[in-house]
Design a protein around this motif. Structure first.
Motif, PDB file in Angstrom:
ATOM      1  N   MET A   1      -4.405   4.332  -1.970  1.00  0.00           N
ATOM      2  CA  MET A   1      -4.832   5.617  -2.532  1.00  0.00           C
ATOM      3  C   MET A   1      -3.664   6.515  -2.929  1.00  0.00           C
ATOM      4  O   MET A   1      -2.755   6.762  -2.147  1.00  0.00           O
ATOM      5  N   ASN A   2      -3.739   6.990  -4.169  1.00  0.00           N
ATOM      6  CA  ASN A   2      -2.862   8.059  -4.625  1.00  0.00           C
ATOM      7  C   ASN A   2      -3.754   9.281  -4.807  1.00  0.00           C
ATOM      8  O   ASN A   2      -4.477   9.394  -5.799  1.00  0.00           O
ATOM      9  N   ALA A   3      -3.723  10.170  -3.847  1.00  0.00           N
ATOM     10  CA  ALA A   3      -4.608  11.345  -3.887  1.00  0.00           C
ATOM     11  C   ALA A   3      -4.020  12.467  -4.743  1.00  0.00           C
ATOM     12  O   ALA A   3      -4.593  13.568  -4.789  1.00  0.00           O
TER      13      ALA A   3
ATOM     14  N   VAL B   1      -0.028   6.041  -1.536  1.00  0.00           N
ATOM     15  CA  VAL B   1       1.021   5.709  -2.509  1.00  0.00           C
ATOM     16  C   VAL B   1       1.260   6.866  -3.467  1.00  0.00           C
ATOM     17  O   VAL B   1       0.372   7.677  -3.737  1.00  0.00           O
ATOM     18  N   HIS B   2       2.498   6.923  -3.962  1.00  0.00           N
ATOM     19  CA  HIS B   2       2.881   7.886  -5.001  1.00  0.00           C
ATOM     20  C   HIS B   2       3.763   7.182  -6.013  1.00  0.00           C
ATOM     21  O   HIS B   2       4.597   6.345  -5.648  1.00  0.00           O
ATOM     22  N   ILE B   3       3.606   7.574  -7.251  1.00  0.00           N
ATOM     23  CA  ILE B   3       4.404   7.003  -8.341  1.00  0.00           C
ATOM     24  C   ILE B   3       5.830   7.548  -8.267  1.00  0.00           C
ATOM     25  O   ILE B   3       6.805   6.812  -8.337  1.00  0.00           O
ATOM     26  N   SER B   4       5.922   8.862  -8.139  1.00  0.00           N
ATOM     27  CA  SER B   4       7.241   9.503  -8.050  1.00  0.00           C
ATOM     28  C   SER B   4       7.692   9.525  -6.589  1.00  0.00           C
ATOM     29  O   SER B   4       6.877   9.338  -5.673  1.00  0.00           O
ATOM     30  N   ASN B   5       8.978   9.762  -6.391  1.00  0.00           N
ATOM     31  CA  ASN B   5       9.487   9.960  -5.029  1.00  0.00           C
ATOM     32  C   ASN B   5       9.237  11.418  -4.661  1.00  0.00           C
ATOM     33  O   ASN B   5       9.996  12.306  -5.052  1.00  0.00           O
TER      34      ASN B   5
ATOM     35  N   TYR C   1       7.012  21.609  -1.639  1.00  0.00           N
ATOM     36  CA  TYR C   1       5.579  21.554  -1.292  1.00  0.00           C
ATOM     37  C   TYR C   1       5.003  20.148  -1.430  1.00  0.00           C
ATOM     38  O   TYR C   1       3.910  19.875  -0.949  1.00  0.00           O
ATOM     39  N   ARG C   2       5.766  19.244  -2.079  1.00  0.00           N
ATOM     40  CA  ARG C   2       5.300  17.847  -2.176  1.00  0.00           C
ATOM     41  C   ARG C   2       5.810  16.994  -1.009  1.00  0.00           C
ATOM     42  O   ARG C   2       5.504  15.811  -0.913  1.00  0.00           O
ATOM     43  N   HIS C   3       6.622  17.589  -0.147  1.00  0.00           N
ATOM     44  CA  HIS C   3       7.213  16.806   0.949  1.00  0.00           C
ATOM     45  C   HIS C   3       6.229  16.595   2.096  1.00  0.00           C
ATOM     46  O   HIS C   3       6.452  15.746   2.955  1.00  0.00           O
TER      47      HIS C   3
ATOM     48  N   THR D   1      -3.068  15.199  -1.823  1.00  0.00           N
ATOM     49  CA  THR D   1      -2.241  14.689  -0.717  1.00  0.00           C
ATOM     50  C   THR D   1      -1.688  15.846   0.112  1.00  0.00           C
ATOM     51  O   THR D   1      -1.645  15.785   1.343  1.00  0.00           O
ATOM     52  N   HIS D   2      -1.278  16.885  -0.597  1.00  0.00           N
ATOM     53  CA  HIS D   2      -0.539  17.978   0.050  1.00  0.00           C
ATOM     54  C   HIS D   2      -1.452  19.089   0.569  1.00  0.00           C
ATOM     55  O   HIS D   2      -0.985  19.997   1.245  1.00  0.00           O
ATOM     56  N   THR D   3      -2.740  19.024   0.203  1.00  0.00           N
ATOM     57  CA  THR D   3      -3.624  20.166   0.510  1.00  0.00           C
ATOM     58  C   THR D   3      -4.909  19.821   1.249  1.00  0.00           C
ATOM     59  O   THR D   3      -5.486  20.705   1.888  1.00  0.00           O
TER      60      THR D   3
HETATM   61  C1  DQA Z   1       1.865  12.068  -7.129  1.00  0.00           C
HETATM   62  C2  DQA Z   1       2.776  13.141  -6.541  1.00  0.00           C
HETATM   63  C3  DQA Z   1       1.988  14.405  -6.278  1.00  0.00           C
HETATM   64  O1  DQA Z   1       2.834  15.403  -5.735  1.00  0.00           O
HETATM   65  C4  DQA Z   1       1.411  14.925  -7.582  1.00  0.00           C
HETATM   66  O2  DQA Z   1       0.625  16.081  -7.325  1.00  0.00           O
HETATM   67  C5  DQA Z   1       0.631  13.907  -8.307  1.00  0.00           C
HETATM   68  C6  DQA Z   1       1.156  12.552  -8.382  1.00  0.00           C
HETATM   69  C7  DQA Z   1       2.660  10.792  -7.516  1.00  0.00           C
HETATM   70  O3  DQA Z   1       2.026   9.771  -7.718  1.00  0.00           O
HETATM   71  O4  DQA Z   1       3.886  10.825  -7.637  1.00  0.00           O
HETATM   72  O5  DQA Z   1      -0.387  14.192  -8.936  1.00  0.00           O
HETATM   73  O6  DQA Z   1       0.916  11.689  -6.167  1.00  0.00           O
END
Ligand code: DQA
Length: 137
Positions: free
Chosen positions: A70-72, A96-100, A107-109, A76-78
């Motif tokens: 799952m890539n939420a 999973v996430h596409i970006s690091n 706030y993405r950490h 993910t953060h909220t």
């Molecule tokens: C994401 C990273 C999240 O922070 C962002 O909100 C996304 C994509 C990623 O796959 O890198 O929507 O989950």
């Protein structure tokens, strides 16, 4: 083996959305490649921009499938509600996430759901999904 891939908000725009961060390939074509490569596995794909629909999908497959990748997205953060849904089901979830996310805004950490997941894969582009899938094999 049955594996569900779930994508959350804005991931329907992959290929067009901020390609410098998320790449230029749409998820549908990537998913077709994945299905062809792992043809022995039953792979399902679900995407929604709506938090409750993601929770409904987790409930639907979460007692019968072998794994969920799952890539939420930003949820993910909220989302306490998605984190609770992961805790409620039996099927293990890989986040999973596409970006690091750790190389991006602070706030993405933080992930609300990470503690309820089997593991996390972040920063490998669309390959993050494949690595998540492979972890179940
Ligand atoms: C994401 C990273 C999240 O922070 C962002 O909100 C996304 C994509 C990623 O796959 O890198 O929507 O989950």
């Amino acid at each position: 083996m049955k594996i569900q891939i779930i994508n959350g908000p804005n991931l329907n725009l992959l290929g067009r959305r901020e390609p410098g961060i998320y790449g230029s390939e749409g998820f549908e074509s990537f998913f077709e490649e994945l299905k062809a490569k792992y043809h022995g596995i039953t792979l399902h794909y679900f995407q929604s921009n709506v938090e409750g629909e993601i929770i409904n999908q987790l409930h639907q497959v979460g007692f019968t499938f072998d794994g969920i990748v799952m890539n939420a997205g930003a949820y993910t953060h909220t989302s306490v509600a998605i984190a609770d849904a992961i805790a409620a089901i039996k099927t293990p979830v890989i986040e999973v996430h596409i970006s690091n996310v750790y190389a991006r805004e602070e706030y993405r950490h933080h992930s609300m759901m990470a503690k309820n997941c089997k593991g996390i894969i972040t920063g490998f582009g669309l390959q993050s999904y494949e690595l998540g899938l492979k972890s179940f094999l």
